[in-house]
Design an enzyme around this catalytic site. Sequence first.
Site, mmCIF file in Angstrom:
data_model
loop_
_atom_site.group_PDB
_atom_site.id
_atom_site.type_symbol
_atom_site.label_atom_id
_atom_site.label_comp_id
_atom_site.label_asym_id
_atom_site.label_seq_id
_atom_site.Cartn_x
_atom_site.Cartn_y
_atom_site.Cartn_z
ATOM 1 N N GLY A 151 1.006 -1.247 0.056
ATOM 2 C CA GLY A 151 -0.089 0.036 0.031
ATOM 3 C C GLY A 151 0.959 1.185 0.069
ATOM 4 O O GLY A 151 1.814 1.376 0.839
ATOM 5 N N LEU B 235 1.294 0.575 7.665
ATOM 6 C CA LEU B 235 1.365 1.058 6.292
ATOM 7 C C LEU B 235 2.466 1.778 5.965
ATOM 8 O O LEU B 235 2.599 2.618 5.222
ATOM 9 C CB LEU B 235 0.032 1.838 6.081
ATOM 10 C CG LEU B 235 -1.184 1.115 5.937
ATOM 11 C CD1 LEU B 235 -2.412 2.122 6.198
ATOM 12 C CD2 LEU B 235 -1.180 0.193 4.913
ATOM 13 N N CYS C 260 -8.716 2.819 6.118
ATOM 14 C CA CYS C 260 -8.032 3.846 6.971
ATOM 15 C C CYS C 260 -8.823 4.921 7.607
ATOM 16 O O CYS C 260 -10.012 5.029 7.132
ATOM 17 C CB CYS C 260 -7.100 4.391 5.976
ATOM 18 S SG CYS C 260 -5.954 3.445 5.348
ATOM 19 N N ASN D 15 -9.762 -7.141 3.773
ATOM 20 C CA ASN D 15 -8.700 -6.730 4.488
ATOM 21 C C ASN D 15 -8.438 -7.514 5.597
ATOM 22 O O ASN D 15 -9.612 -8.560 5.993
ATOM 23 C CB ASN D 15 -8.732 -5.461 4.719
ATOM 24 C CG ASN D 15 -7.334 -4.680 4.740
ATOM 25 O OD1 ASN D 15 -6.386 -5.169 5.145
ATOM 26 N ND2 ASN D 15 -7.405 -3.666 3.859
ATOM 27 N N THR E 91 -0.734 -14.129 3.486
ATOM 28 C CA THR E 91 0.126 -14.616 4.565
ATOM 29 C C THR E 91 1.286 -15.903 3.884
ATOM 30 O O THR E 91 2.027 -16.190 4.502
ATOM 31 C CB THR E 91 -0.742 -15.004 5.739
ATOM 32 O OG1 THR E 91 -1.321 -13.761 6.162
ATOM 33 C CG2 THR E 91 0.181 -15.480 6.965
#
Lengths: 285, 285, 316, 316
Positions: free
Chosen positions: D59, D86, D143, D205, D279
């Site tokens: 990101g 981030l 965010c 997410n 992951t």
Amino acid sequence: MTNFKTTILANQEVAPDYYRMKILAPEFDRRVRPGQFIMLRALEFGEPLLRRPFGVFQTGSLPADCDGLPDKEFLEILYKVVGRGTTLLRGLHEGDRVEVLGPLGRGFETVAKSGQQILVGGGIGLVPLYMLAGELVRQFPVRMLIGGRSRKDILMVTEFERLGLETYVSTDDGTLGNAGPVTRVLERELDRFPDAAVYACGPMPMLEAVNGICAARRVALQVSLEAFMACGVGACLGCVVEGAGHSEEDPRYLCTCKEGPVFRAEELDWERLARRVSEGGADHE
Amino acid sequence: MTNFKTTILANQEVAPDYYRMKILAPEFDRRVRPGQFIMLRALEFGEPLLRRPFGVFQTGSLPADCDGLPDKEFLEILYKVVGRGTTLLRGLHEGDRVEVLGPLGRGFETVAKSGQQILVGGGIGLVPLYMLAGELVRQFPVRMLIGGRSRKDILMVTEFERLGLETYVSTDDGTLGNAGPVTRVLERELDRFPDAAVYACGPMPMLEAVNGICAARRVALQVSLEAFMACGVGACLGCVVEGAGHSEEDPRYLCTCKEGPVFRAEELDWERLARRVSEGGADHE
Amino acid sequence: MNSPSPKGKAKETGPDLSVALAGLRLKNPVMPASGTFGYGEEYSSYMDLGRLGAIVTKGLSLRPKAGNRTPRIAETHGGMLNAIGLQNVGLESFCQDKMPFLRQISTPVIVNFFGNSLEEYAEAARQIDHIDGVAAVELNISCPNVKEGGIVFGTDPTAAAAVVGQVRAVLNKPLIVKLTPNVTDITLIARAVEDAGADAICCINTLTGMAVDIRSRRPQLANGTGGLSGPVLKPVALRMVYQVAQAVNLPVIGVGGIMTAEDALEFLIAGASAVQVGTANFVDPAAMIAVIDGLDRFCRQERVPALAGLIGTLCC
Amino acid sequence: MNSPSPKGKAKETGPDLSVALAGLRLKNPVMPASGTFGYGEEYSSYMDLGRLGAIVTKGLSLRPKAGNRTPRIAETHGGMLNAIGLQNVGLESFCQDKMPFLRQISTPVIVNFFGNSLEEYAEAARQIDHIDGVAAVELNISCPNVKEGGIVFGTDPTAAAAVVGQVRAVLNKPLIVKLTPNVTDITLIARAVEDAGADAICCINTLTGMAVDIRSRRPQLANGTGGLSGPVLKPVALRMVYQVAQAVNLPVIGVGGIMTAEDALEFLIAGASAVQVGTANFVDPAAMIAVIDGLDRFCRQERVPALAGLIGTLCC
Ligand SMILES: Cc1cc2nc3c(=O)[nH]c(=O)nc-3n(C[C@H](O)[C@H](O)[C@H](O)COP(=O)(O)OP(=O)(O)OC[C@H]3O[C@@H](n4cnc5c(N)ncnc54)[C@H](O)[C@@H]3O)c2cc1C
Ligand SMILES: Cc1cc2nc3c(=O)[nH]c(=O)nc-3n(C[C@H](O)[C@H](O)[C@H](O)COP(=O)(O)OP(=O)(O)OC[C@H]3O[C@@H](n4cnc5c(N)ncnc54)[C@H](O)[C@@H]3O)c2cc1C
Ligand SMILES: Cc1cc2nc3c(=O)[nH]c(=O)nc-3n(C[C@H](O)[C@H](O)[C@H](O)COP(=O)(O)O)c2cc1C
Ligand SMILES: Cc1cc2nc3c(=O)[nH]c(=O)nc-3n(C[C@H](O)[C@H](O)[C@H](O)COP(=O)(O)O)c2cc1C
Ligand code: FES
Ligand code: FES
């Protein structure tokens, strides 16, 4: 940097909670530098999910069996059982399958011109120093300072001595070697050899003390750090440490896995490092 | 009903994907009834989380070693490797630790007055019938009908024969014994012995066919069912089947783990059973 | 706590594991999570039920409930999905067939219940309030309000407050409200529930999930979706317990993925006054006893005289 | 698909793994999840990056971002928590230092980005729109809107629509919007985002979670809470992908806990047009290649001529 599935050749207890594991790893020797590490996981286990980082203790080869196969080249790690992953590792046997990612990261620089080379290892932190010692001793006089809390935390003294080093042991409780912190021995040795180069690995408080001593005397220092790691290759940014000159506005993060684990002391922001909680091998002395 | 940690005495392949596992289980013999089951898990593995149900194939004891210890009483299971849990079981060895909950559930009733006793086992479904056969054969003439898709799905024929039963094998593809479904043999035998008692375990379509045949002839039938299970003791209500007379307004659910796995045919709602998807050993023939 | 422990050996008094909860004093903070322990009896041969801090029943409703079609459970990595559909014997049969056994156990009995409309909730609460031997009730608000378009009570502060208010109005026993984690901000629900008169909050119920059989291309559960429980839930449950404990002045019961005493300690430190153990009972029928013993051991090792002293001591 | 495969051996044509997504044609549906694959280069020695369906970057934000203090990661049962915060090099340095490498890879590059205000989002979108070699953008709306009291854009339909609208207004490239699972009803957000002009939706997410160190009584992450990822996430992700695919007319990218081809197939069947692997890359750097090979094998075994034919075929 490769990722390969392989088998365990041996997994032996060397002291309570400390194990040596030999892993079949053809051609690894050619590629690894002292101070580099691997990310290891046992196959056929779902848990824990993530690999665990371990320094390469040494490489070598076992003589071929009578079966006419070539020598078995291996890499060896030396680990302390501290949690889930290492408990699982302890239970593995010869022939069990593991997966190795590595060699990873930046190892020690051995660009010293001349003079005494002093290695300081705290507890399990002596692991990455063994290969380094083997390399340095061919060119330089090398002194190995091994520290630990107690007799049971002191490993591999004979192995280091066999390399032909001057080896000094100290324990906090005096149960082996000098009583007191290993840094006291370091100061004594630096008094004798003020332009030595120092290489250290161990728990954070020890590294800070070593850095303090070396900084005050303007002695070149390289340290090997620990951090929680997920990827080991610089992708997740989980393992960062603050570099010298770091600030919120102008962040200078360094990945322990990629730009480290070995750093020149002056690359790091030691004040912030000291504030780190629960990382960096605090539990591993 | 107890829960105990114990060790594996043997874990042998008997045919491709079929294994017999002997588990040390002192005094289990006294407590288990034919048709009961255990919930088993391997210790030291986090995954899979839940235990797996297995019928008790038999109990027995291994002669003592020269070490003066008593005989080793064991329980034995016979399992087919179909997924995560059974793949893990296959990898276990003598001496590995497991945990056993059991004996669980309601076994077969052997209250028959007299006459022929016919056992019908489809694939791995013959497991709970072995102990039952051993018990019945002491009092009654027993016929064992073993069915499977193909030669490789037919197990333990010699073992059943050794008990002194008349044993008939049939395979869908004719690679062993009679060609055709095991139910054809059942019909033939019921023609000869119209007041026999029938006991069946196997995949759902087989059980339905057996029920159809027995219901039409008013022959007493007990079936052993399978279901996904979490607890095995009647607490989670995950394993229910619809009982006879079940409706939305007046639900009559039966726990396969507690009120079963063996049911008298008339206790069940066969129409709803037939509509069950992906449960009940469909994959296990 | 001056009296010697009943079965006590003649050695020094152990750590005090007792906790206070909504007017009750529990001998320790460990109890089963509703729906994972039946009505207690199912596990009575595996443990001394009297050792538990409390017993929580399977979720009950006014009338018997059939529940969902099977398959009702599916295993996932580190957890399981269930869609039992709240099958239960109904309050009447519960009083007749289950309470006599439960009354004999020397630990508080907490009755978990639910409804599908405000009226059902209120009527159930009225009836439970009269059941002799029930120490407290646990209100499951993770159910759809069938009469009002099916929105789940526990996902909306107003609806949650409404149902808690109705129940509070007719209930004299302590009222624990159990929250669903399938919400944007659990503190909003927690505060609404506090204002409506709850005595404690239980946090959390299952996360909604799904699993697909790729061969048949069907959901693994007949119901399509189901509730995720087990170790996988712990990080989310812990976060929500922490948030709720910060947001309200009520005691919080932590639940979600607790398998060991260490897990329970994480919840207590994060702010839970008690904990519930669910899926772990399936993995090990004696899991709760192991948790209690482990809490005792931890207190001895770390020289904690009273476990309650650890509650909410997280330093951030 | 008439042209012979470039490296093709002289055997029969394999199954067609390609999928369509927001105006792009991907050679297969497999791409990395943002933040788990760096800027591609980090994994280039472990695989032929050109084999991936697409590459999604870490990101990015307008200016470089420092991220959180350490520890930033903690492992949990079947998953991990991260609170990287981030950290990223910023758009300018990305263009200079990372894009030249990415342009050489023969697969579409998708830039993931975020902001902390509507203006930041819009300005970042404006800049990315001009970057040569970027095939599409992925908008991370998990965010907080720092200027407006800190509510997370992606948890509120109005705020989500606002940010998507602002970005849409200045962006010509295809717009993928990535949703947070920490919401009561993800279909409300998905519909708002669709109406505001998104071309595709990426789902999901991380779930917010926490872990506590019981000895130090501190959160294991310096940040307190973190995002849960890994296999534990799969049931929740799958449920949300299914819900969103039913609710909108946009293609959906499924992400959350995908480790194997079987996992990916669950998502495709539930309605995803493509999948992201996160992951799993840490567990096995060649995980995505294994997923692609596994999809190919599945199609051969099950005689599926075109993988795209499986999308959304779940029978409920
Ligand atoms: C570059 C590098 C090289 C290392 N070399 C060695 C080595 O040669 N021999 C050796 O024994 N250990 C080494 N370590 C530490 C080793 O990685 C950890 O001990 C191991 O990951 C713990 O795994 P676990 O599952 O047993 O513990 P966990 O259950 O994960 O944690 C137990 C405890 O160990 C600590 N810990 C866990 N992971 C790490 C980590 N990555 N770094 C630091 N502390 C951690 C935590 O504080 C925790 O309290 C090295 C670490 C790094 C980063
Ligand atoms: C009372 C009872 C007795 C049983 N006795 C035996 C026995 O003696 N020998 C034997 O080999 N098997 C027996 N089974 C079936 C056995 O429990 C399953 O094969 C096993 O749980 C599969 O575990 P897995 O992890 O390998 O499969 P999973 O990975 O969980 O699933 C693989 C496949 O197996 C099927 N399956 C999984 N669990 C069950 C279950 N509980 N019941 C039915 N199907 C399931 C599913 O359809 C799935 O497609 C019995 C089941 C029950 C309920
Ligand atoms: C099979 C099963 C049935 C459940 N039934 C109920 C119920 O009836 N009422 C309720 O409030 N919660 C019910 N739950 C949720 C649990 O009480 C608990 O909140 C959840 O499982 C999380 O805890 P765990 O991870 O320890 O299992 C059930 C859970 C499972 C697994
Ligand atoms: C270390 C890490 C960093 C992440 N960074 C980002 C990011 O920068 N932007 C973003 O949209 N998602 C980010 N994510 C979320 C992932 O893209 C993905 O949505 C999530 O991890 C779930 O997928 P997984 O279970 O396959 O990991 C990150 C995840 C992890 C684990
Ligand atoms: S461990 Fe992932 S960046 Fe270092
Ligand atoms: S398996 Fe839990 S009730 Fe039968």
